[in-house]
Design a protein around this motif. Structure first.
Motif, PDB file in Angstrom:
ATOM      1  N   SER A  22      -3.953  21.540  -2.841  1.00  0.00           N
ATOM      2  CA  SER A  22      -2.637  21.091  -3.438  1.00  0.00           C
ATOM      3  C   SER A  22      -2.347  22.104  -4.795  1.00  0.00           C
ATOM      4  N   GLY A  23      -1.197  21.806  -5.582  1.00  0.00           N
ATOM      5  CA  GLY A  23      -0.970  22.575  -6.846  1.00  0.00           C
ATOM      6  C   GLY A  23      -1.017  23.973  -6.667  1.00  0.00           C
ATOM      7  N   ILE A  24      -1.563  24.760  -7.593  1.00  0.00           N
ATOM      8  CA  ILE A  24      -1.819  26.150  -7.651  1.00  0.00           C
ATOM      9  C   ILE A  24      -2.363  26.699  -6.715  1.00  0.00           C
ATOM     10  N   GLY A  25      -3.502  26.159  -6.117  1.00  0.00           N
ATOM     11  CA  GLY A  25      -3.977  26.808  -4.869  1.00  0.00           C
ATOM     12  C   GLY A  25      -3.126  26.840  -3.621  1.00  0.00           C
ATOM     13  N   VAL A 191      -5.866  34.514 -14.553  1.00  0.00           N
ATOM     14  CA  VAL A 191      -4.640  34.120 -14.678  1.00  0.00           C
ATOM     15  C   VAL A 191      -4.746  32.728 -15.517  1.00  0.00           C
ATOM     16  N   ALA A 192      -4.127  32.584 -16.729  1.00  0.00           N
ATOM     17  CA  ALA A 192      -4.048  31.201 -17.691  1.00  0.00           C
ATOM     18  C   ALA A 192      -2.833  30.693 -17.481  1.00  0.00           C
ATOM     19  N   PRO A 193      -3.034  29.638 -17.078  1.00  0.00           N
ATOM     20  CA  PRO A 193      -1.701  28.731 -16.850  1.00  0.00           C
ATOM     21  C   PRO A 193      -1.668  27.839 -18.150  1.00  0.00           C
ATOM     22  N   GLY A 194      -0.436  27.670 -18.468  1.00  0.00           N
ATOM     23  CA  GLY A 194      -0.299  26.295 -19.366  1.00  0.00           C
ATOM     24  C   GLY A 194      -0.106  25.146 -18.710  1.00  0.00           C
ATOM     25  N   GLU A 195       0.621  24.075 -19.375  1.00  0.00           N
ATOM     26  CA  GLU A 195       0.848  22.942 -18.529  1.00  0.00           C
ATOM     27  C   GLU A 195       1.736  23.226 -17.097  1.00  0.00           C
ATOM     28  N   ILE A 196       1.015  22.839 -16.158  1.00  0.00           N
ATOM     29  CA  ILE A 196       1.697  23.163 -14.747  1.00  0.00           C
ATOM     30  C   ILE A 196       1.762  21.649 -14.251  1.00  0.00           C
ATOM     31  N   ALA A 197       2.991  21.400 -13.349  1.00  0.00           N
ATOM     32  CA  ALA A 197       3.514  20.235 -12.643  1.00  0.00           C
ATOM     33  C   ALA A 197       2.546  20.259 -11.479  1.00  0.00           C
ATOM     34  N   THR A 198       1.316  19.682 -11.531  1.00  0.00           N
ATOM     35  CA  THR A 198       0.343  19.526 -10.224  1.00  0.00           C
ATOM     36  C   THR A 198      -0.321  18.306 -10.544  1.00  0.00           C
ATOM     37  N   PRO A 199      -0.920  17.853  -9.272  1.00  0.00           N
ATOM     38  CA  PRO A 199      -1.641  16.643  -9.406  1.00  0.00           C
ATOM     39  C   PRO A 199      -2.855  16.571 -10.697  1.00  0.00           C
ATOM     40  N   MET A 200      -3.251  17.667 -10.883  1.00  0.00           N
ATOM     41  CA  MET A 200      -4.531  17.937 -11.869  1.00  0.00           C
ATOM     42  C   MET A 200      -4.069  17.378 -13.251  1.00  0.00           C
ATOM     43  N   THR A 201      -2.537  17.556 -13.400  1.00  0.00           N
ATOM     44  CA  THR A 201      -1.626  17.261 -14.757  1.00  0.00           C
ATOM     45  C   THR A 201      -1.217  15.856 -14.603  1.00  0.00           C
ATOM     46  N   ARG A 220       9.671  23.051 -20.778  1.00  0.00           N
ATOM     47  CA  ARG A 220       9.452  22.418 -19.640  1.00  0.00           C
ATOM     48  C   ARG A 220       7.902  22.824 -19.054  1.00  0.00           C
ATOM     49  N   PRO A 221       7.496  21.885 -18.621  1.00  0.00           N
ATOM     50  CA  PRO A 221       6.013  22.543 -17.469  1.00  0.00           C
ATOM     51  C   PRO A 221       6.351  23.484 -16.483  1.00  0.00           C
ATOM     52  N   GLY A 222       5.340  24.249 -16.159  1.00  0.00           N
ATOM     53  CA  GLY A 222       5.525  25.329 -15.175  1.00  0.00           C
ATOM     54  C   GLY A 222       5.446  24.687 -13.776  1.00  0.00           C
ATOM     55  N   ASP A 223       5.746  25.567 -12.969  1.00  0.00           N
ATOM     56  CA  ASP A 223       5.942  25.038 -11.676  1.00  0.00           C
ATOM     57  C   ASP A 223       4.753  26.013 -10.957  1.00  0.00           C
ATOM     58  N   ALA A 224       3.889  25.400  -9.979  1.00  0.00           N
ATOM     59  CA  ALA A 224       2.782  26.198  -9.352  1.00  0.00           C
ATOM     60  C   ALA A 224       3.276  27.267  -8.850  1.00  0.00           C
ATOM     61  N   ARG A 225       4.615  27.379  -8.197  1.00  0.00           N
ATOM     62  CA  ARG A 225       4.936  28.698  -7.653  1.00  0.00           C
ATOM     63  C   ARG A 225       4.973  29.824  -8.661  1.00  0.00           C
TER      64      ARG A 225
END
Length: 272
Positions: A22-25, A191-201, A220-225
């Motif tokens: 899911s998410g970033i992966g 790679v150091a993400p901020g708040e990303i709209a994923t299940p983990m957040t 806004r939050p970031g997108d995993a893409r």
């Protein structure tokens, strides 16, 4: 030991991505498949999600393989890297994406919880990187290791002590690996993400809502893409002279430290 320059194209077009259910992966698996990589996918509990990611990779004409692993036992779990490399025929890119966190103040945390976060976020990343790098060195064709950290590789957060410690440690581990592996044509970056709209957040891959984070420069939050695009750059030939670096994908969140501190109307931030 070779002293040849880092190659821009010789490494295997095979990527292994941990936590790609899911998410970033998941987003990273898709974009790397679109760039011509076969993809190895690991998951902890969500096998259905991992199989869906594999389908998306195959839909793009690339091979995919899936393995379950639990990085709470990092020595055992890291064997998935070798298993996936054997099945797919090598490894040219490793993306250490699997992670976990905590939400308890350090004085209330027991050692078992502290260790469980570090086992997944730091020990697991080290052992997976070690296995992948040994194969890259043996192949003589170089490679890429990309470790997904967080803005918390640099900036602390109340209630996230072991997570911050692990991500900060992973940044420094990446830099040491960059020094040691450069002669073999292997680059290592974070790679150091901020708040990303994923299940983990807790956002279940929801589309980020513009204007929903007024305290962020990009509100806004970031997108995993968006994170996946940064990973894809570091995985590709255009990044051949980039190693030991941290690429922040945070909408400018890291710029707001002193600025935000001066704008806070209360001490509620101490609650985490």
């Amino acid at each position: 030991m070779s002293s040849a320059p880092i190659s821009s194209s010789d490494y295997d077009r095979i990527a292994i991505i941990t936590g790609a259910d899911s998410g970033i992966g998941k987003a990273t698996a898709v974009v790397l498949a679109e760039q011509g990589f076969d993809v190895g996918i690991t998951f902890h509990t969500d096998q259905a999600g991992a199989e869906q990611t594999a389908k998306l990779v195959r839909d793009r004409g690339r091979a995919a393989a899936v393995r379950g692993h639990d990085l709470a036992d990092p020595e055992k779990a890291s064997s998935a890297v070798d298993e996936l490399a054997d099945e797919l025929g090598g490894v040219g890119v490793l993306v250490n994406n699997a992670g976990t966190g905590s939400s308890r103040p350090l004085l209330e945390m027991d050692f078992e919880q502290w260790r469980s976060v570090l086992a997944v976020d730091l020990d697991g990343a080290f052992l997976c990187a070690q296995r992948a790098a040994r194969r890259m060195v043996a192949s003589g064709r170089g490679g890429r290791i990309i470790n997904i950290t967080s803005v918390h590789e640099e900036y602390p957060r109340v209630g996230a002590g072991p997570y911050c410690a692990a991500k900060g440690g992973l940044r420094m581990l990446s830099r040491v690996l960059a020094l040691e592996l450069a002669p073999h044509g292997i680059t290592v970056n974070t790679v150091a993400p901020g708040e990303i709209a994923t299940p983990m957040t807790g956002q279940e891959d929801q589309p980020p809502e513009p204007g929903s984070r007024p305290g962020y420069p990009i509100a806004r939050p970031g997108d995993a893409r968006e994170v996946a695009a940064a990973v894809a750059f570091l995985a590709g030939p255009s990044s051949s002279y980039v190693t030991g670096s941290s690429l922040f994908v945070d909408g400018g969140l890291g710029l707001m430290g002193p600025q935000a501190a001066g704008a806070l109307p209360s001490g509620e931030w101490r609650r985490g």
